[in-house]
Scaffold this motif. Structure first.
Motif, PDB file in Angstrom:
ATOM      1  N   GLU A 202       0.830  -1.203   0.000  1.00  0.00           N
ATOM      2  CA  GLU A 202       0.000   0.000   0.000  1.00  0.00           C
ATOM      3  C   GLU A 202       0.864   1.252   0.000  1.00  0.00           C
ATOM      4  O   GLU A 202       2.067   1.204   0.212  1.00  0.00           O
ATOM      5  N   GLY A 203       0.212   2.402  -0.214  1.00  0.00           N
ATOM      6  CA  GLY A 203       0.899   3.669  -0.103  1.00  0.00           C
ATOM      7  C   GLY A 203       0.873   4.171   1.327  1.00  0.00           C
ATOM      8  O   GLY A 203       0.140   3.622   2.162  1.00  0.00           O
ATOM      9  N   PRO A 204       1.656   5.189   1.629  1.00  0.00           N
ATOM     10  CA  PRO A 204       2.598   5.882   0.746  1.00  0.00           C
ATOM     11  C   PRO A 204       3.805   5.015   0.416  1.00  0.00           C
ATOM     12  O   PRO A 204       4.086   4.036   1.115  1.00  0.00           O
ATOM     13  N   HIS A 205       4.514   5.396  -0.630  1.00  0.00           N
ATOM     14  CA  HIS A 205       5.573   4.549  -1.172  1.00  0.00           C
ATOM     15  C   HIS A 205       6.860   5.361  -1.292  1.00  0.00           C
ATOM     16  O   HIS A 205       6.932   6.334  -2.030  1.00  0.00           O
ATOM     17  N   LEU A 206       7.878   4.949  -0.534  1.00  0.00           N
ATOM     18  CA  LEU A 206       9.180   5.614  -0.543  1.00  0.00           C
ATOM     19  C   LEU A 206      10.204   4.718  -1.231  1.00  0.00           C
ATOM     20  O   LEU A 206      10.281   3.520  -0.946  1.00  0.00           O
ATOM     21  N   MET A 207      10.985   5.292  -2.123  1.00  0.00           N
ATOM     22  CA  MET A 207      12.052   4.568  -2.814  1.00  0.00           C
ATOM     23  C   MET A 207      13.418   4.974  -2.263  1.00  0.00           C
ATOM     24  O   MET A 207      13.675   6.149  -2.035  1.00  0.00           O
ATOM     25  N   PHE A 208      14.274   3.976  -2.072  1.00  0.00           N
ATOM     26  CA  PHE A 208      15.697   4.221  -1.850  1.00  0.00           C
ATOM     27  C   PHE A 208      16.434   3.698  -3.072  1.00  0.00           C
ATOM     28  O   PHE A 208      16.205   2.567  -3.504  1.00  0.00           O
ATOM     29  N   ALA A 209      17.324   4.519  -3.635  1.00  0.00           N
ATOM     30  CA  ALA A 209      18.005   4.130  -4.868  1.00  0.00           C
ATOM     31  C   ALA A 209      19.511   4.261  -4.716  1.00  0.00           C
ATOM     32  O   ALA A 209      20.018   5.097  -3.956  1.00  0.00           O
ATOM     33  N   GLY A 210      20.213   3.424  -5.478  1.00  0.00           N
ATOM     34  CA  GLY A 210      21.666   3.484  -5.448  1.00  0.00           C
ATOM     35  C   GLY A 210      22.282   2.476  -6.401  1.00  0.00           C
ATOM     36  O   GLY A 210      21.610   1.945  -7.284  1.00  0.00           O
ATOM     37  N   HIS A 211      23.556   2.196  -6.184  1.00  0.00           N
ATOM     38  CA  HIS A 211      24.259   1.266  -7.074  1.00  0.00           C
ATOM     39  C   HIS A 211      25.273   0.437  -6.291  1.00  0.00           C
ATOM     40  O   HIS A 211      25.908   0.939  -5.354  1.00  0.00           O
ATOM     41  N   THR A 212      25.399  -0.811  -6.685  1.00  0.00           N
ATOM     42  CA  THR A 212      26.401  -1.687  -6.075  1.00  0.00           C
ATOM     43  C   THR A 212      27.665  -1.783  -6.910  1.00  0.00           C
ATOM     44  O   THR A 212      28.661  -2.342  -6.446  1.00  0.00           O
ATOM     45  N   ASP A 213      27.645  -1.282  -8.137  1.00  0.00           N
ATOM     46  CA  ASP A 213      28.870  -1.344  -8.940  1.00  0.00           C
ATOM     47  C   ASP A 213      29.866  -0.302  -8.451  1.00  0.00           C
ATOM     48  O   ASP A 213      29.491   0.737  -7.897  1.00  0.00           O
ATOM     49  N   VAL A 214      31.141  -0.590  -8.648  1.00  0.00           N
ATOM     50  CA  VAL A 214      32.213   0.287  -8.191  1.00  0.00           C
ATOM     51  C   VAL A 214      33.223   0.480  -9.314  1.00  0.00           C
ATOM     52  O   VAL A 214      33.261  -0.285 -10.281  1.00  0.00           O
ATOM     53  N   VAL A 215      34.039   1.517  -9.172  1.00  0.00           N
ATOM     54  CA  VAL A 215      35.114   1.744 -10.139  1.00  0.00           C
ATOM     55  C   VAL A 215      36.248   0.765  -9.851  1.00  0.00           C
ATOM     56  O   VAL A 215      36.340   0.208  -8.750  1.00  0.00           O
ATOM     57  N   PRO A 216      37.136   0.544 -10.824  1.00  0.00           N
ATOM     58  CA  PRO A 216      38.256  -0.365 -10.586  1.00  0.00           C
ATOM     59  C   PRO A 216      39.129   0.093  -9.419  1.00  0.00           C
ATOM     60  O   PRO A 216      39.207   1.285  -9.098  1.00  0.00           O
ATOM     61  N   ALA A 217      39.805  -0.870  -8.802  1.00  0.00           N
ATOM     62  CA  ALA A 217      40.672  -0.552  -7.667  1.00  0.00           C
ATOM     63  C   ALA A 217      41.923   0.183  -8.095  1.00  0.00           C
ATOM     64  O   ALA A 217      42.553   0.881  -7.295  1.00  0.00           O
ATOM     65  N   GLY A 218      42.304   0.062  -9.380  1.00  0.00           N
ATOM     66  CA  GLY A 218      43.545   0.677  -9.829  1.00  0.00           C
ATOM     67  C   GLY A 218      44.731  -0.171  -9.415  1.00  0.00           C
ATOM     68  O   GLY A 218      44.663  -1.406  -9.422  1.00  0.00           O
ATOM     69  N   ASP A 219      45.814   0.467  -9.038  1.00  0.00           N
ATOM     70  CA  ASP A 219      47.033  -0.235  -8.620  1.00  0.00           C
ATOM     71  C   ASP A 219      46.819  -0.853  -7.249  1.00  0.00           C
ATOM     72  O   ASP A 219      46.894  -0.174  -6.218  1.00  0.00           O
ATOM     73  N   ARG A 220      46.550  -2.140  -7.221  1.00  0.00           N
ATOM     74  CA  ARG A 220      46.250  -2.797  -5.945  1.00  0.00           C
ATOM     75  C   ARG A 220      47.446  -2.792  -5.010  1.00  0.00           C
ATOM     76  O   ARG A 220      47.289  -2.859  -3.783  1.00  0.00           O
ATOM     77  N   GLU A 221      48.644  -2.706  -5.564  1.00  0.00           N
ATOM     78  CA  GLU A 221      49.832  -2.647  -4.725  1.00  0.00           C
ATOM     79  C   GLU A 221      49.907  -1.341  -3.946  1.00  0.00           C
ATOM     80  O   GLU A 221      50.598  -1.251  -2.922  1.00  0.00           O
ATOM     81  N   ALA A 222      49.204  -0.317  -4.446  1.00  0.00           N
ATOM     82  CA  ALA A 222      49.221   0.977  -3.762  1.00  0.00           C
ATOM     83  C   ALA A 222      48.285   0.998  -2.554  1.00  0.00           C
ATOM     84  O   ALA A 222      48.393   1.890  -1.708  1.00  0.00           O
ATOM     85  N   TRP A 223      47.375   0.058  -2.474  1.00  0.00           N
ATOM     86  CA  TRP A 223      46.455  -0.014  -1.343  1.00  0.00           C
ATOM     87  C   TRP A 223      47.185  -0.567  -0.118  1.00  0.00           C
ATOM     88  O   TRP A 223      47.981  -1.503  -0.223  1.00  0.00           O
TER      89      TRP A 223
END
Length: 401
Positions: A64-85
């Protein structure tokens, strides 16, 4: 796993290496969490020519209403140089009160806090009197073609309607409670190509240097400023991001050069009116031959990217004030209401319902050693829980369904 603990929910998500367009098990992990809370899950994969297939998830609690949406994303950018972490980017290690990992801030942290906020609210007083949906894509950091835009259309075609939405992007510049995004500037990209006549640099009268013409056109686009902004938006800004001539020889005047630019524009403009203004400026500037004495007007062409993002401003005072009050209660700060920054998937959601954005502190997003303070996870979870409770209570008291 205890869903009321945002550190535990975030760790489970970080350990899924969901670098765009790979899912890495993140959506299934999130779906299991939401299933435990009583949500019905609708995982869907979208395809488009020339782009990778991308998984997405739409989940709903309540009918039923009212209806609230939560939005987002699970994708991420590449880690890059993992040795630098200093820590493995997908380990979710905790060191000195910080959790390390790609996506800790942008934006698995926001998702984890929302899940934990719901879990706490349900444990304390039961499910909200209405419906909560969670709309998550795996294509926000990528082309954004097989993600939120299609997922919204997919859900709407099945009868879904929303009263308001919160996007959990990291919005705070320095500390929790700094800023709520109530709109976004638009984005328009283009490529400017200038034609010249190739020749020897020692005989410039026999050639026509396109770089001189390009400088003239660039100046014409940048001066005067496009606008001064207004009470909700900063001034529109045009930035040149590359100049490419492809000329390795220092003694050769090139035949052609191109410049790429991007404009972040406020609600004074639409993409169409802005493109028209830029074309008019180029036409005027092309007649200026001060840098090219003895030559005809600059020969050029401008091409705008087919996909642009509009500017928008959310005017739902109840939504904004309810979230602001929750932020003040948890942090003691009154958040600034801002339209700064880049684009987000809120640009798609605003066509379906009012939308605001609030999440973690964004200082380490996309960086080596991306990390989030455990105290910030707790603060954001409290903010989301308070917001959920008050938003639904307000709607119920007002008889809005």
């Amino acid at each position: 796993m205890t869903l009321t603990d945002p550190a535990q929910t975030l760790a489970a998500l970080i350990r899924c290496p969901s670098v765009t367009p790979e899912d890495g098990g993140a959506l299934a992990t999130l779906g299991e969490m939401l299933g435990e809370l009583g949500f019905s899950n609708d995982p869907v994969t979208f395809s488009d020519e020339g782009t990778p297939d991308v998984g997405n998830l739409y989940s709903r609690l309540g009918t039923e209403g009212p209806h609230l949406m939560f939005a987002g994303h699970t994708d991420v950018v590449p880690a890059g140089d993992r040795e630098a972490w200093t820590r493995d980017p997908f380990s979710a290690d905790i060191v000195d009160g910080f959790m390390y990992g790609r996506g800790a801030v942008d934006m698995k942290g926001g998702i984890a806090c929302f899940v934990s906020a719901l879990a706490r609210l349900i444990e304390r007083r039961g499910a909200p009197q209405g419906s909560v949906s969670v709309l998550i894509t795996g294509d926000e950091e990528g082309p954004s073609i097989n993600g939120t835009e299609k997922l919204l259309a997919h859900a709407a075609a099945k009868g879904e309607r929303w009263d308001a939405a919160v996007v959990g992007e990291p919005t705070n510049p320095n500390e929790m409670g700094d800023m709520i995004k109530i709109g976004r500037r638009g984005s328009l990209s283009g490529v400017l190509t200038v034609e010249g006549v190739q020749g020897h640099v020692a005989y410039p009268h026999l050639a026509d240097n396109p770089l001189s013409g390009l400088v003239t056109l660039m100046d014409g686009l940048l001066d005067p400023p496009l606008d001064a902004g207004n009470d909700r938006f900063p001034p529109t800004n045009l930035e040149f991001t590359s100049v490419d001539t492809g000329n390795p020889a220092a003694n050769v005047i090139p035949a052609r050069t191109t410049a790429t630019f991007n404009i972040r524009f406020n609600d004074i403009w639409t993409a169409e009116s802005l493109a028209a203004e830029l074309r008019a400026r180029l036409a005027r500037a092309a007649k200026d031959t001060r840098l090219r004495a003895g030559h005809e007007p600059v020969r050029y062409r401008v091409e705008f990217a087919p996909r642009s993002s509009p500017s928008f401003l959310t005017r739902d005072d109840a939504l904004i004030e309810t979230l602001s009050a929750a932020v003040r209660e948890a942090t003691g700060r009154t958040p600034a209401l801002s339209t700064t920054g880049g684009t987000s998937d809120a640009r798609f959601i605003k066509d379906y319902c009012p939308v605001v954005e609030f999440g973690l502190v964004g200082q380490t997003m996309h960086m080596v050693d991306e990390r989030v303070a455990l105290s910030d996870l707790e603060s954001l979870t409290r903010i989301y829980e308070t917001f959920l409770e008050r938003w639904f209570d307000h709607r119920s008291a007002a008889g809005i369904r």
